[in-house]
Design a protein around this motif. Structure first.
Motif, PDB file in Angstrom:
ATOM      1  N   LEU A 180      -7.672  -2.708  -2.505  1.00 45.36           N
ATOM      2  CA  LEU A 180      -8.256  -2.848  -3.851  1.00 45.36           C
ATOM      3  C   LEU A 180      -9.780  -3.013  -3.781  1.00 45.36           C
ATOM      4  CD1 LEU A 180      -5.498  -4.977  -5.640  1.00 45.36           C
ATOM      5  CD2 LEU A 180      -6.029  -2.559  -5.974  1.00 45.36           C
ATOM      6  N   GLY A 181     -10.312  -3.208  -2.584  1.00 40.58           N
ATOM      7  CA  GLY A 181     -11.770  -3.163  -2.434  1.00 40.58           C
ATOM      8  C   GLY A 181     -12.442  -4.471  -2.050  1.00 40.58           C
ATOM      9  N   ASN A 182     -11.677  -5.560  -1.931  1.00 39.11           N
ATOM     10  CA  ASN A 182     -12.317  -6.819  -1.518  1.00 39.11           C
ATOM     11  C   ASN A 182     -12.415  -6.852   0.013  1.00 39.11           C
ATOM     12  OD1 ASN A 182     -13.424  -9.357  -1.470  1.00 39.11           O
ATOM     13  ND2 ASN A 182     -11.531 -10.435  -1.981  1.00 39.11           N
ATOM     14  N   LYS A 183     -13.409  -6.156   0.534  1.00 37.98           N
ATOM     15  CA  LYS A 183     -13.559  -5.978   1.984  1.00 37.98           C
ATOM     16  C   LYS A 183     -14.286  -7.167   2.603  1.00 37.98           C
ATOM     17  CE  LYS A 183     -11.903  -1.646   2.235  1.00 37.98           C
ATOM     18  NZ  LYS A 183     -12.661  -0.492   2.637  1.00 37.98           N
ATOM     19  N   GLN A 184     -13.515  -8.190   2.956  1.00 36.11           N
ATOM     20  CA  GLN A 184     -14.090  -9.356   3.637  1.00 36.11           C
ATOM     21  C   GLN A 184     -13.763  -9.229   5.121  1.00 36.11           C
ATOM     22  OE1 GLN A 184     -16.005 -11.363   1.915  1.00 36.11           O
ATOM     23  NE2 GLN A 184     -15.467 -10.574  -0.113  1.00 36.11           N
ATOM     24  N   GLY A 185     -14.651  -8.554   5.845  1.00 31.49           N
ATOM     25  CA  GLY A 185     -14.386  -8.249   7.250  1.00 31.49           C
ATOM     26  C   GLY A 185     -14.229  -9.491   8.123  1.00 31.49           C
TER      27      GLY A 185
ATOM     28  N   GLU B 107       2.872   1.520  -2.668  1.00 29.98           N
ATOM     29  CA  GLU B 107       2.513   2.253  -3.889  1.00 29.98           C
ATOM     30  C   GLU B 107       1.001   2.489  -3.967  1.00 29.98           C
ATOM     31  OE1 GLU B 107       4.799   3.560  -5.601  1.00 29.98           O
ATOM     32  OE2 GLU B 107       6.586   2.398  -5.129  1.00 29.98           O
ATOM     33  N   LEU B 108       0.234   1.479  -3.618  1.00 32.35           N
ATOM     34  CA  LEU B 108      -1.231   1.628  -3.703  1.00 32.35           C
ATOM     35  C   LEU B 108      -1.718   2.702  -2.727  1.00 32.35           C
ATOM     36  CD1 LEU B 108      -2.316  -2.136  -4.028  1.00 32.35           C
ATOM     37  CD2 LEU B 108      -2.591  -0.358  -5.782  1.00 32.35           C
ATOM     38  N   ARG B 109      -1.097   2.737  -1.550  1.00 34.06           N
ATOM     39  CA  ARG B 109      -1.489   3.767  -0.572  1.00 34.06           C
ATOM     40  C   ARG B 109      -1.122   5.156  -1.089  1.00 34.06           C
ATOM     41  NH1 ARG B 109       0.118   0.155   4.731  1.00 34.06           N
ATOM     42  NH2 ARG B 109      -2.009  -0.443   5.249  1.00 34.06           N
ATOM     43  N   ALA B 110       0.043   5.237  -1.748  1.00 39.04           N
ATOM     44  CA  ALA B 110       0.468   6.543  -2.295  1.00 39.04           C
ATOM     45  C   ALA B 110      -0.515   6.974  -3.389  1.00 39.04           C
ATOM     46  CB  ALA B 110       1.885   6.436  -2.849  1.00 39.04           C
ATOM     47  N   ALA B 111      -0.890   6.055  -4.261  1.00 35.25           N
ATOM     48  CA  ALA B 111      -1.823   6.396  -5.351  1.00 35.25           C
ATOM     49  C   ALA B 111      -3.150   6.869  -4.771  1.00 35.25           C
ATOM     50  CB  ALA B 111      -2.034   5.184  -6.253  1.00 35.25           C
ATOM     51  N   ARG B 112      -3.624   6.164  -3.761  1.00 39.86           N
ATOM     52  CA  ARG B 112      -4.904   6.544  -3.145  1.00 39.86           C
ATOM     53  C   ARG B 112      -4.830   7.953  -2.549  1.00 39.86           C
ATOM     54  NH1 ARG B 112      -7.238   2.746   1.501  1.00 39.86           N
ATOM     55  NH2 ARG B 112      -5.195   3.242   2.355  1.00 39.86           N
ATOM     56  N   ALA B 113      -3.716   8.266  -1.892  1.00 38.49           N
ATOM     57  CA  ALA B 113      -3.575   9.598  -1.287  1.00 38.49           C
ATOM     58  C   ALA B 113      -3.557  10.678  -2.369  1.00 38.49           C
ATOM     59  CB  ALA B 113      -2.295   9.651  -0.443  1.00 38.49           C
ATOM     60  N   HIS B 114      -2.885  10.397  -3.476  1.00 35.33           N
ATOM     61  CA  HIS B 114      -2.866  11.376  -4.579  1.00 35.33           C
ATOM     62  C   HIS B 114      -4.289  11.609  -5.109  1.00 35.33           C
ATOM     63  CE1 HIS B 114       1.354  12.197  -5.008  1.00 35.33           C
ATOM     64  NE2 HIS B 114       1.662  10.922  -5.087  1.00 35.33           N
ATOM     65  N   ILE B 115      -5.032  10.540  -5.292  1.00 39.74           N
ATOM     66  CA  ILE B 115      -6.395  10.699  -5.833  1.00 39.74           C
ATOM     67  C   ILE B 115      -7.233  11.542  -4.867  1.00 39.74           C
ATOM     68  CG2 ILE B 115      -8.523   9.487  -6.515  1.00 39.74           C
ATOM     69  CD1 ILE B 115      -6.736   7.109  -7.359  1.00 39.74           C
ATOM     70  N   ARG B 116      -7.057  11.254  -3.584  1.00 38.60           N
ATOM     71  CA  ARG B 116      -7.823  11.993  -2.560  1.00 38.60           C
ATOM     72  C   ARG B 116      -7.572  13.492  -2.666  1.00 38.60           C
ATOM     73  NH1 ARG B 116      -6.433   9.490   2.852  1.00 38.60           N
ATOM     74  NH2 ARG B 116      -7.629   7.760   2.025  1.00 38.60           N
TER      75      ARG B 116
END
Ligand code: HEM
Ligand SMILES: N[C@@H](CC(=O)c1ccccc1NC=O)C(=O)O
Length: 259
Positions: A111-116, A41-50
């Motif tokens: 969600l943005g917590n990019k801990q590489g 779902e999160l990936r789908a939401a991100r694609a829609h926003i894009r």
């Protein structure tokens, strides 16, 4: 439904099987299934926003929040596991830990917590490494939202939209001003405003999940170190307050003041 496959995947390590290991296994498997839906779902939401297609996000993100509620409520089942029961099979887990959950890490990345650094844990698992690296290098849901705001004419600071996506977003005062403008006039910026509130819902529910994980762990293992090598409850406590969208909380403090 491939239920034969699904229902044959509960294989206790204890021999003879310890009664409570079934709970431990199922609790994890169910969480992983919900993580799978969240990611989808999160990936789908991100694609829609894009694609500047904001309307479907309302419904998608409501579903994400409902899923998070399930994950939160689920802790009450695991809470019936007592310390005396868990200690009887905990040693069989070796160094395995939720830290190694690929899907949870993908959710945190989107969600943005990019801990590489966490990618080191997957050195032995090329497939996971590829998927995690791709997500680490992609703009998060929030990054895409900020790009959308920029395209819609809001004064989003350039450092928030032209940046190294592998790093976490850095909090910006100028971005708080953008949200102040939106929150000062909801009817003028309804699409943006409604999406902001959805993001706050998701941030809050993720924190609630982390908090309840910490409380459940506290009552089951006390202050023992974790199997994954962390300090245990102290580590889990420290990460409870991490927020994905800091400006969306700061705007609340600023509301009332001119942007
Ligand atoms: C008896 C039950 C549990 C105990 C004692 C426990 C304990 C811990 C501890 C101590 C950590 C910190 C890392 C470490 O040193 O291991 C951790 C991390 C984690 N656990 Fe659990 N846990 C339990 C159940 C669960 C369940 C059911 C899930 C659901 C998938 C889960 C998911 C995670 C995740 C995703 C992390 C990484 C958190 C992060 O990095 O933000 N845990 N757990
Ligand atoms: N970290 C837990 C063990 C544990 O819960 C676990 C073990 C294997 C796979 C996932 C787990 N879940 C969360 O940490 C502990 O320290 O007891």
């Amino acid at each position: 439904m491939q239920l034969d496959q699904l229902l044959s995947a509960q294989q206790p390590l204890s021999s003879p099987p310890h009664h409570d290991e079934m709970l431990f296994i199922i609790q994890h498997q169910v969480a992983e299934l919900w993580f799978k839906l969240m990611l989808h779902e999160l990936r789908a939401a991100r694609a829609h926003i894009r694609h500047d297609d904001i309307e479907p996000c309302e419904k998608i993100l409501s579903r994400v929040k409902a899923t998070q509620k399930q994950l939160f409520e689920q802790w009450s089942v695991l809470e019936t596991l007592t310390p005396s029961e868990y200690v009887q099979f905990r040693h069989l887990l070796g160094p395995a830990s939720g830290l190694q959950s690929r899907q949870f890490r993908l959710v945190e990345f989107i969600l943005g917590n990019k801990q590489g650094d966490i990618l080191q844990l997957y050195a032995h698992d090329e497939t996971s490494l590829i998927e995690l690296r791709a997500e680490l290098e992609s703009p998060s849901l929030y990054d895409e939202f900020l790009c959308y705001l920029h395209r819609s004419g809001h004064e989003v600071p350039s450092a928030s939209i032209a940046r190294d996506w592998t790093k976490p977003h850095e909090r910006s005062d100028d971005l708080v001003k953008v949200f102040q403008r939106i929150y000062a006039e909801p009817s003028a910026y309804w699409k943006e405003y409604a999406l902001c509130e959805k993001l706050v819902d998701i941030d809050e529910h993720h924190q609630l999940w982390r908090f309840r994980h910490m409380k459940t762990v506290e009552r089951i293992i006390g202050y023992k170190p974790g199997t994954g090598g962390s300090s245990g409850v102290a580590f889990l406590k420290k990460i409870v307050d991490l927020t994905f969208f800091p400006e969306l909380l700061d705007v609340r403090t600023a509301i009332g003041a001119p942007p």
